[in-house]
Motif scaffolding. Structure first.
Motif, PDB file in Angstrom:
ATOM      1  N   LEU A 218       0.825  -1.203   0.000  1.00 62.05           N
ATOM      2  CA  LEU A 218       0.000   0.000   0.000  1.00 62.05           C
ATOM      3  C   LEU A 218       0.865   1.262   0.000  1.00 62.05           C
ATOM      4  CD1 LEU A 218      -2.562  -1.031   2.778  1.00 62.05           C
ATOM      5  CD2 LEU A 218      -2.969  -1.069   0.310  1.00 62.05           C
ATOM      6  N   ASN A 219       0.298   2.331  -0.541  1.00 56.75           N
ATOM      7  CA  ASN A 219       0.950   3.640  -0.565  1.00 56.75           C
ATOM      8  C   ASN A 219       0.737   4.333   0.779  1.00 56.75           C
ATOM      9  OD1 ASN A 219       1.788   6.274  -1.068  1.00 56.75           O
ATOM     10  ND2 ASN A 219       0.909   6.334  -3.114  1.00 56.75           N
ATOM     11  N   TYR A 220       1.819   4.542   1.524  1.00 60.09           N
ATOM     12  CA  TYR A 220       1.709   5.141   2.856  1.00 60.09           C
ATOM     13  C   TYR A 220       1.195   6.571   2.793  1.00 60.09           C
ATOM     14  CZ  TYR A 220       2.806   6.219   7.708  1.00 60.09           C
ATOM     15  OH  TYR A 220       2.702   6.582   9.033  1.00 60.09           O
ATOM     16  N   GLU A 221       1.422   7.251   1.674  1.00 58.20           N
ATOM     17  CA  GLU A 221       1.013   8.655   1.574  1.00 58.20           C
ATOM     18  C   GLU A 221      -0.466   8.818   1.236  1.00 58.20           C
ATOM     19  OE1 GLU A 221       3.049  10.731   2.754  1.00 58.20           O
ATOM     20  OE2 GLU A 221       4.560   9.157   2.883  1.00 58.20           O
ATOM     21  N   SER A 241       7.120   7.916  -1.246  1.00 58.12           N
ATOM     22  CA  SER A 241       8.037   8.769  -1.999  1.00 58.12           C
ATOM     23  C   SER A 241       8.407  10.008  -1.205  1.00 58.12           C
ATOM     24  CB  SER A 241       7.382   9.192  -3.327  1.00 58.12           C
ATOM     25  OG  SER A 241       6.178   9.905  -3.071  1.00 58.12           O
ATOM     26  N   GLU A 242       7.861  10.128   0.014  1.00 59.93           N
ATOM     27  CA  GLU A 242       8.030  11.364   0.772  1.00 59.93           C
ATOM     28  C   GLU A 242       8.724  11.211   2.112  1.00 59.93           C
ATOM     29  OE1 GLU A 242       4.385  13.506   1.110  1.00 59.93           O
ATOM     30  OE2 GLU A 242       3.930  13.387  -1.036  1.00 59.93           O
ATOM     31  N   ARG A 243       8.824   9.996   2.639  1.00 58.73           N
ATOM     32  CA  ARG A 243       9.411   9.840   3.968  1.00 58.73           C
ATOM     33  C   ARG A 243      10.119   8.493   4.087  1.00 58.73           C
ATOM     34  NH1 ARG A 243       4.434  10.884   7.304  1.00 58.73           N
ATOM     35  NH2 ARG A 243       3.709  11.737   5.318  1.00 58.73           N
ATOM     36  N   VAL A 244      11.003   8.425   5.062  1.00 57.76           N
ATOM     37  CA  VAL A 244      11.704   7.189   5.378  1.00 57.76           C
ATOM     38  C   VAL A 244      10.800   6.321   6.246  1.00 57.76           C
ATOM     39  CG1 VAL A 244      13.676   6.199   6.610  1.00 57.76           C
ATOM     40  CG2 VAL A 244      13.985   8.244   5.197  1.00 57.76           C
ATOM     41  N   LEU A 245      10.680   5.041   5.886  1.00 57.85           N
ATOM     42  CA  LEU A 245       9.837   4.110   6.637  1.00 57.85           C
ATOM     43  C   LEU A 245      10.704   3.125   7.419  1.00 57.85           C
ATOM     44  CD1 LEU A 245       7.267   3.229   3.806  1.00 57.85           C
ATOM     45  CD2 LEU A 245       7.005   4.958   5.599  1.00 57.85           C
ATOM     46  N   VAL A 247       9.819   0.032   7.921  1.00 54.60           N
ATOM     47  CA  VAL A 247       9.707  -1.178   7.106  1.00 54.60           C
ATOM     48  C   VAL A 247       8.994  -0.806   5.814  1.00 54.60           C
ATOM     49  CG1 VAL A 247       8.705  -3.483   6.918  1.00 54.60           C
ATOM     50  CG2 VAL A 247       9.647  -2.729   9.110  1.00 54.60           C
ATOM     51  N   GLY A 248       9.549  -1.219   4.678  1.00 55.35           N
ATOM     52  CA  GLY A 248       8.923  -0.924   3.399  1.00 55.35           C
ATOM     53  C   GLY A 248       9.913  -0.341   2.419  1.00 55.35           C
ATOM     54  N   ALA A 249       9.396   0.294   1.368  1.00 54.62           N
ATOM     55  CA  ALA A 249      10.237   0.885   0.330  1.00 54.62           C
ATOM     56  C   ALA A 249      10.055   2.395   0.332  1.00 54.62           C
ATOM     57  CB  ALA A 249       9.881   0.305  -1.036  1.00 54.62           C
ATOM     58  N   PHE A 250      11.147   3.119   0.150  1.00 55.10           N
ATOM     59  CA  PHE A 250      11.094   4.578   0.234  1.00 55.10           C
ATOM     60  C   PHE A 250      12.296   5.186  -0.477  1.00 55.10           C
ATOM     61  CE2 PHE A 250      13.086   2.782   4.004  1.00 55.10           C
ATOM     62  CZ  PHE A 250      14.286   3.479   4.101  1.00 55.10           C
ATOM     63  N   VAL A 251      12.264   6.502  -0.613  1.00 53.38           N
ATOM     64  CA  VAL A 251      13.400   7.251  -1.143  1.00 53.38           C
ATOM     65  C   VAL A 251      14.080   7.923   0.039  1.00 53.38           C
ATOM     66  CG1 VAL A 251      14.151   9.061  -2.729  1.00 53.38           C
ATOM     67  CG2 VAL A 251      12.156   7.654  -3.293  1.00 53.38           C
ATOM     68  N   ASN A 252      15.368   7.651   0.246  1.00 52.22           N
ATOM     69  CA  ASN A 252      16.033   8.253   1.408  1.00 52.22           C
ATOM     70  C   ASN A 252      16.472   9.686   1.103  1.00 52.22           C
ATOM     71  OD1 ASN A 252      18.429   8.112  -0.049  1.00 52.22           O
ATOM     72  ND2 ASN A 252      19.332   6.459   1.170  1.00 52.22           N
ATOM     73  N   ASP A 253      17.075  10.333   2.081  1.00 51.01           N
ATOM     74  CA  ASP A 253      17.436  11.742   1.934  1.00 51.01           C
ATOM     75  C   ASP A 253      18.447  11.983   0.820  1.00 51.01           C
ATOM     76  OD1 ASP A 253      15.750  12.299   4.025  1.00 51.01           O
ATOM     77  OD2 ASP A 253      17.324  12.269   5.552  1.00 51.01           O
ATOM     78  N   ALA A 254      19.189  10.943   0.468  1.00 49.66           N
ATOM     79  CA  ALA A 254      20.179  11.064  -0.602  1.00 49.66           C
ATOM     80  C   ALA A 254      19.586  10.751  -1.976  1.00 49.66           C
ATOM     81  CB  ALA A 254      21.365  10.137  -0.321  1.00 49.66           C
ATOM     82  N   GLY A 255      18.286  10.435  -2.028  1.00 52.84           N
ATOM     83  CA  GLY A 255      17.635  10.153  -3.297  1.00 52.84           C
ATOM     84  C   GLY A 255      17.742   8.721  -3.767  1.00 52.84           C
ATOM     85  N   HIS A 256      18.135   7.813  -2.856  1.00 54.59           N
ATOM     86  CA  HIS A 256      18.265   6.406  -3.225  1.00 54.59           C
ATOM     87  C   HIS A 256      16.984   5.636  -2.921  1.00 54.59           C
ATOM     88  CE1 HIS A 256      22.675   5.835  -4.104  1.00 54.59           C
ATOM     89  NE2 HIS A 256      22.599   7.119  -3.785  1.00 54.59           N
ATOM     90  N   GLU A 283       6.782   6.196  -7.223  1.00 52.78           N
ATOM     91  CA  GLU A 283       5.878   5.365  -6.412  1.00 52.78           C
ATOM     92  C   GLU A 283       5.613   4.022  -7.088  1.00 52.78           C
ATOM     93  OE1 GLU A 283       3.448   9.006  -4.223  1.00 52.78           O
ATOM     94  OE2 GLU A 283       2.586   8.047  -5.987  1.00 52.78           O
ATOM     95  N   ASN A 284       5.416   4.051  -8.406  1.00 52.07           N
ATOM     96  CA  ASN A 284       5.221   2.792  -9.134  1.00 52.07           C
ATOM     97  C   ASN A 284       6.430   1.881  -8.983  1.00 52.07           C
ATOM     98  OD1 ASN A 284       2.792   3.863 -10.068  1.00 52.07           O
ATOM     99  ND2 ASN A 284       3.664   4.568 -11.987  1.00 52.07           N
ATOM    100  N   VAL A 285       7.622   2.462  -9.075  1.00 54.22           N
ATOM    101  CA  VAL A 285       8.863   1.699  -8.949  1.00 54.22           C
ATOM    102  C   VAL A 285       8.988   1.103  -7.553  1.00 54.22           C
ATOM    103  CG1 VAL A 285      11.377   1.958  -8.774  1.00 54.22           C
ATOM    104  CG2 VAL A 285      10.163   2.856 -10.767  1.00 54.22           C
ATOM    105  N   LEU A 286       8.687   1.877  -6.532  1.00 54.25           N
ATOM    106  CA  LEU A 286       8.800   1.388  -5.157  1.00 54.25           C
ATOM    107  C   LEU A 286       7.872   0.194  -4.918  1.00 54.25           C
ATOM    108  CD1 LEU A 286       8.941   4.804  -3.267  1.00 54.25           C
ATOM    109  CD2 LEU A 286      10.833   3.188  -3.566  1.00 54.25           C
ATOM    110  N   ALA A 287       6.646   0.288  -5.421  1.00 57.22           N
ATOM    111  CA  ALA A 287       5.702  -0.833  -5.279  1.00 57.22           C
ATOM    112  C   ALA A 287       6.226  -2.063  -6.013  1.00 57.22           C
ATOM    113  CB  ALA A 287       4.333  -0.431  -5.827  1.00 57.22           C
TER     114      ALA A 287
END
Length: 454
Positions: A218-221, A241-245, A247-256, A283-287
């Motif tokens: 699910l999309n946390y946002e 795509s907006e915050r560090v989780l 557990v799960g998939a996210f974009v970190n502060d460095a853009g990774h 977001e599609n990529v993270l899912a």
């Protein structure tokens, strides 16, 4: 399982004809019903007749319905159709085409839904899974009928990847994905579902049969999805795509792009290394990363696919550059939210082409974004007048109501100058003029290429 069963397929579209072929091969007697007559493949007509089935156009439905075992609905057939209500009234099971697919599928099922991003995510997951030794099939709301794809699988280790729409979920019974994802939910198809609440409940059906050994992404946002997550029995992974989780998939502060569970943390590379762009595609990529990782795809294989994947046709697809003007085909944007995502994907203002069959969706937010993100708005199709009224309400500048789709493209090409972007992102379905969004997108590309010849 379907041998000698009398099955009525309601709807003679791609899914309806696909499942009819599958059921005939399974030994069923198939009846095809549609309110409007259309031309069927000769091979299919012969097979139906040989199996003692029948083709009915418009009339004679009730006589047939009284003698069937099951009604199978194509996605385009709504629950409130008189024929559907009659079948239910006389106690006939009414199921979606994807229910047949789930019954026939011998292996695992991955199902992906959401208002936007389904096709991109499903295609990307399918590409990632190709590195596995398992046989993979992709279908559903994309390409062939899901039942036809399911029929190609033979082993318990095979994997069926399905793009699933809310229309397909309306009539499921025991449909149960091993892994499913809901990417986002915004108002859409309210002409059919009537209310946003009903639309959300229909989307949520994708996980209603899951157990604690299944997975839900699910999309946390999306607050609505977080609320739905609280009702699920599944193992849940969120993406953001907006915050560090934790557990799960996210974009970190460095853009990774990071996937993290309780045992490990995996870095899938920088978001700028992707060949698709825009927050929605992140977001599609993270899912997709979550789905592939928990499906057993190796990290390096996921990375390789991410770096080579160029997106899907008709979704912010670069068409060509004409006299220094870049043209993008986003015909798959059939609702305002999808058009908003397309506008936000570009760093500069664009010349926007929008319109088509009006689904009466709310245009407020889209026009607010259009005011900030467009240099000129060209409107076409039967939605153009309402779109123009809403654009004026939100003070969108430079609005042109075109007499036709062709005029919109040609007028846009005449005002565009070197460095501009012309974006077809209709925010409407295509049914006022075209067979589907694919045909609309193909025609747009043809018109753009004709500009090269001038």
């Amino acid at each position: 399982m379907f041998k000698k069963k009398r099955i009525l397929v309601y709807g003679a579209g791609v899914s309806g004809l696909g499942v009819a072929e599958v059921l005939l091969e399974q030994g069923a007697s198939v009846y095809i019903y549609d309110a409007k007559e259309c031309i069927l493949p000769e091979k299919l007509v012969l097979a139906i007749n040989e199996a003692n089935g029948k083709i009915i156009w418009g009339e004679g439905f009730e006589h047939i319905a009284d003698n069937i075992d099951v009604m199978v609905l194509s996605p385009g057939i709504a629950q409130d159709k008189p024929e559907v209500l009659y079948a239910k009234k006389i106690g006939k099971p009414v199921v979606s085409e994807i229910e047949i697919a789930a019954i026939l599928n011998p292996g695992k099922l991955i199902a992906i839904t959401g208002t936007n991003g389904k096709t991109t995510t499903t295609t990307l997951v399918g590409e990632m899974l190709k590195s596995l030794p398992n046989k993979i099939a992709v279908g559903g709301n994309i390409g062939q009928a899901l039942s036809k794809q399911a029929q190609t699988l033979t082993d318990a280790s095979d994997i069926l990847v399905a793009e699933i729409s809310s229309f397909q979920l309306e009539s499921i019974d025991k449909f149960k994905p091993n892994i499913c994802a809901i990417l986002n939910i915004t108002p859409d198809h309210l002409d059919r579902h009537k209310t946003l609440e009903c639309y959300i409940k229909t989307k949520a059906r994708i996980f209603e049969n899951q157990h604690d050994d299944d997975f839900l992404i699910l999309n946390y946002e999306d607050e609505q999805l977080r609320q739905l997550g609280e009702t699920a029995d599944s193992n849940i992974y969120y993406f953001s795509s907006e915050r560090v989780l934790e557990v799960g998939a996210f974009v970190n502060d460095a853009g990774h792009l990071i996937f993290k569970d309780r045992e490990s943390t995996v870095d899938f590379g920088h978001k700028d290394s992707l060949q698709i762009f825009g927050k929605h595609n992140i977001e599609n990529v993270l899912a997709a990363v979550i789905i592939a990782y928990i499906s057993g795809v190796k990290v390096e294989d996921i990375k390789n696919t991410l770096h080579s994947f160029k997106g899907v046709e008709h979704r912010i697809e670069f068409v060509d550059s004409v006299n220094g003007v870049d043209y993008y085909n986003d015909s798959k944007a059939t609702n305002p939210e999808s058009t908003i995502k397309a506008l936000e994907a570009f760093n500069q203002k664009v010349i926007l082409l929008a319109g088509g069959y009006d689904k009466k969706t709310d245009l407020g937010l889209m026009m607010q974004i259009a005011k900030a993100k467009t240099n000129h708005l060209f409107l076409f199709g039967n939605a153009k007048e309402r779109f123009a009224e809403n654009a004026l309400k939100y003070d969108v500048q430079n609005i042109t109501i075109a007499a036709s789709f062709e005029d919109a493209v040609n007028f846009a090409s005449k005002i565009a100058t070197k460095g501009d972007i012309v974006l077809l992102s209709p925010a409407c379905s295509s049914y006022d003029r075209f067979k589907n969004y694919e045909q609309r997108g193909q025609y747009f590309k043809e018109l753009v290429r004709n500009l090269l010849k001038k």
